[in-house]
Design an enzyme around this catalytic site. Sequence first.
Site, short mmCIF file in Angstrom:
data_model
loop_
_atom_site.label_atom_id
_atom_site.label_comp_id
_atom_site.label_asym_id
_atom_site.label_seq_id
_atom_site.Cartn_x
_atom_site.Cartn_y
_atom_site.Cartn_z
N THR A 1 21.64 -84.39 -37.56
CA THR A 1 22.04 -85.62 -36.54
C THR A 1 21.75 -84.99 -35.09
O THR A 1 22.13 -83.94 -34.75
CB THR A 1 23.21 -86.12 -36.74
N GLU B 1 26.78 -90.75 -43.25
CA GLU B 1 25.91 -90.66 -44.47
C GLU B 1 25.30 -92.04 -44.35
O GLU B 1 25.12 -92.86 -45.45
CB GLU B 1 26.67 -90.50 -45.65
#
Lengths: 659, 659
Positions: free
Chosen positions: B138, B421
Amino acid sequence: RVNPDLASERLAASFSVELLTASLDGGAERTRSRRAVVEAIENDPVFSQENQYFQSQNERYEAAVRRAVYLQKKIREMGWTENGPEVQYVNRCLSGDIALILHRVFMRSISMLGSDEQIAKWIPLATDYQIIGSYAQTELGHGTYLQGLETTAVFDDATQEFILNTPKISAMKWWPGDMGRSATHTVVFAQLYVHGKCYGVHPFILQIRSLQDHSPCPGVTVGDIGPKMNFQHTDNGFLQLQNVRVPRENMLSKFCKVQPDGTYVRWGSQKMNYFTMTSVRISILSDEVILPLKKACTIAIRYSAVRRQSKLKPGEQEAKILDYQTQQQKLLPQLATAYAFHFIKIYLDELFNRGYQDIQGKNFDSLPELHAFSSGFKATVSQQCTSGVEICLRACGGHGYSLLSGLPSLYTRIIASCIYEGENTILLLQTARFLIKCFMAVSAGQPVPPSVTYLSSVKPGKCPAKDKLDFLSPEIYLKAYEQMAIRLISSSAAKLQHFIQSGVDEYEAWNQCTVQLEKAAKAHCHYITVKNFVETVEKLDDEAGIQKIMKHLCDLFALHGIFSNMGDFLYDGYLTAAHMDLVTASYLDLLAVIRKDAVPLVDAFDFTDKTLNSALGSYDGQVYQRLYEWARKSPTNQQGNPAYGKYLKPLLQNTLSKL
Amino acid sequence: RVNPDLASERLAASFSVELLTASLDGGAERTRSRRAVVEAIENDPVFSQENQYFQSQNERYEAAVRRAVYLQKKIREMGWTENGPEVQYVNRCLSGDIALILHRVFMRSISMLGSDEQIAKWIPLATDYQIIGSYAQTELGHGTYLQGLETTAVFDDATQEFILNTPKISAMKWWPGDMGRSATHTVVFAQLYVHGKCYGVHPFILQIRSLQDHSPCPGVTVGDIGPKMNFQHTDNGFLQLQNVRVPRENMLSKFCKVQPDGTYVRWGSQKMNYFTMTSVRISILSDEVILPLKKACTIAIRYSAVRRQSKLKPGEQEAKILDYQTQQQKLLPQLATAYAFHFIKIYLDELFNRGYQDIQGKNFDSLPELHAFSSGFKATVSQQCTSGVEICLRACGGHGYSLLSGLPSLYTRIIASCIYEGENTILLLQTARFLIKCFMAVSAGQPVPPSVTYLSSVKPGKCPAKDKLDFLSPEIYLKAYEQMAIRLISSSAAKLQHFIQSGVDEYEAWNQCTVQLEKAAKAHCHYITVKNFVETVEKLDDEAGIQKIMKHLCDLFALHGIFSNMGDFLYDGYLTAAHMDLVTASYLDLLAVIRKDAVPLVDAFDFTDKTLNSALGSYDGQVYQRLYEWARKSPTNQQGNPAYGKYLKPLLQNTLSKL
């Protein structure tokens, strides 16, 4: 330096932000005055909330006490009056992050419940913080149900004192703010006993800490109740009393008194106790409930106009997340809700002020309505604003979860408003009780307060809407809401009647209807909110497009409510499935319309960056830069790693040779 | 010493708690083994979570690293295998309050994506914590949309290295756990460029901190991202890279490779990347999502059987709050949901294991279904459990808001599962895409996976139920759910078609249908959950009343879903308003039935007091005593008052003379 993605949103505004701000403030003059106060406060380093997200409970508490003491000085310096608008503006810009709030409730209760002598003795001391007060009502074992309080005050004629005790652990006072570490005095609520007879709960002024060294007084055990989900700056406390004596003069005695021989005398109306609660429930809505939702909308909408993620079409630039229908569906109804509640607060204030005038003229007729409205709206507004803030938080993805976004602390604070000042379910059931009474009265042809005369409306046939545009007509959707509220109230009443007639005892029948009664109370409040929004829009001038954009928001609020509670509207066939398709179509169209003005609509709330205290929500939209700068300031990056030497280094020290 | 109010609840149990616990564990043997592990861990002071609610971010972090390092030793000592059930039990009882979790993901990604040589080199080092890994995917500007990652890895043939850069601020890695302060290495995801051509996102092993003194490597800027709503024990970090070089061998190369001359070679299936995500999404559900809801139910239900407030009838003792219908309506559906999801997790595991077997046999047909199910259930389960935990928190009134109740930290942690997630809305839309495809296939007579064959069911007429008892028949309510899911999916498909046929471009049409598509995906998951609950109950023996009580819970779960989503069932007339009255009646009856077994039903989850770490939820129900004891331990009561000397004393010092 404004992010071009935000600048372009502002250029496209269909209305004047400045005029809308003035309209929300109640005039341009008030906007100017508010801004001046905000500036005076925000430029003062004592009031800075800059490091708040990194502070411990102790640091937060110390800073909050410092602010409270310093603010008092500032108010004098600036010549602001104690309950004037300036102090409101200060509270708004400090976001409640200040100590000694319960000191104000201490003073208010002495002023409202104390005799002239008591007021003359205590209020001047309290005004100058020469004593620090708290308000000790809630106990470990009792909250909303005041009759159940277990603290006792037994009159001793021999010494002309009351003997105060918390006879068991559940009787301990628990939660009072400013009591855990600050207060020297408190107003304590206890069951009054005189000569063995109980006269119910009464308030007493009690000193709890020494004025010399702040140690607890004899018989007093006092402390902090420990960490909470938020309010780290507040020393919510516990208080145990063991044979603590206060002089007879310390029972607050505007309405009742124990005479030297133990005779209990009461005068004035007991109902006035309701009125205090009513006033508090309405007064918290603005700063503690609606304001946080406005802030959350500001943060989430600005961020969504800057954050780009994925592509709406292949080959194009990544899209602003605000351009996705699902993101609009999350945020824009919250925005409409924030406006709807801004206006309902004005409605409630007017209702309250009218009621207060009546009461001053010794007419108590409006008390039941005021009580029902303050209860129902405290519950529905806090519930919806809490859920709105959560939606905003989650709509910002991972970054919303960082304290630096400002959203977590808004959430962890606003959720308390669903619990304090009366638990929401219990409040809604009180509203329901009022509505059932009114419904019975209406059915029997008796008069009811104007706010509930709609209960006598004749049941209409079917909704006349034929086209999705028909659902942009307030008469159409208002009638649907009215119809739905009447049905839920009347069917609860019928069910209750049915139980009672079939022999179920009244209290059990009530309990078995409460799930539906709660729903009925919510429906009533929802209807009144929509109605009030419609009436507010009608009264606006169409100055610089303001009426037009407010009409869109009002429509969105109304249609979102129908879309989200479809079953309640379909149930009796007033709206059909075909109508629902029209509602859905109109609702989705409105999302796209309001999206265009979403950023100007939050700009109009006119929060400064310091008040928002959000790395995601600042006016300039420099989101990533600010997140990074703030993160670097975190103590975790300023201090050494406490785990390295002890736990990690021993593992890693021989690795180099193996690589 | 058990509170008699709880003891009496247990005496009245209609089933054997011990047998239900064994059934949930998958056998009595597993219960014994779990309890032995829990005991071994809980008696070890290193793993104590006793002071957690009073600790700072630094203290939480240090304790979590200590636990991680010590646990590794313990696992060796006890002879537990790395991924064996014991380690699962440990995680369950530590509630995830342990560091170096991302180290496991680091290892998993090397094992799944690395070549044999890479595995041989790195895995042994990582196994012994001789290096500490993280997983850097990320970025500040990119989360769920991986294609948009901006970190680059440019191949330099001259040196046979990749040059890694985060070219702008939004490209900085942001959020990776264990990276802010702990990790020495990470797997970093970057856009691979060879000779100017971009080959998309690839994983690289990168050293970020010195193995000698833990300082950042040259070109690396790394630190902690600052405080979050929870996870104070985790050092989520940021990472900037400026011309950081790694050898060619550090690109993970099980499926693709850059050869010395820069030739890019790919083999194996790229789809396997899906499979990692699929597996993670299913694996988090148990400990991070369903477990917190079970804990919240345990705390809130035990507390509600002990807390007494107000009276159901005048003259009686105050009632347990669990005896109020409104409290039952809050808590019991959450309890039913916890059971429903316990069983859906077993269903998902079986689906996953079957799929994994197929894949090992090189059959990738089940991937789309697995992807759709893992996405949809990750979203719906996390959403519903989060909202369930919030309901439990609020249902405990003020005391639920104290950190000592354990509920705030459950909430602030579980809400993250809605975001990490894969953000839930995006996941649901992926499920919707699969469902629309299957619906089209079914309409065209093509085969679809067994889980969605229901989409071909013929539209029935009207629900045949005539009496409230009919709604306790699973065929009746399952058909209603099936019908509702099919309608929402088919009408979304029709709307999509309609837009496209009227000339709206495909991507825009999709965006304009997303609000309804999301709803359709939820409806599908809801239907499958009810269906699976029904099938699970059918398979149970009626040993000691277990099947009977599970049947009640299943009915409650199903009817609560209809009651709360009335509009979706009324819309097409399959259920009528008269049916809704029957559903409501049956649903309210079930609340009263399940209320009797509510405490035994949470006892069956078999949490130890230490695992719950809640002053409200302990087995003995000594709520007030424990709240008080824990509050006294708070540092605010152990340390001096930081505000007294500086701010309060100066105000109070002359008061005494005036009183």
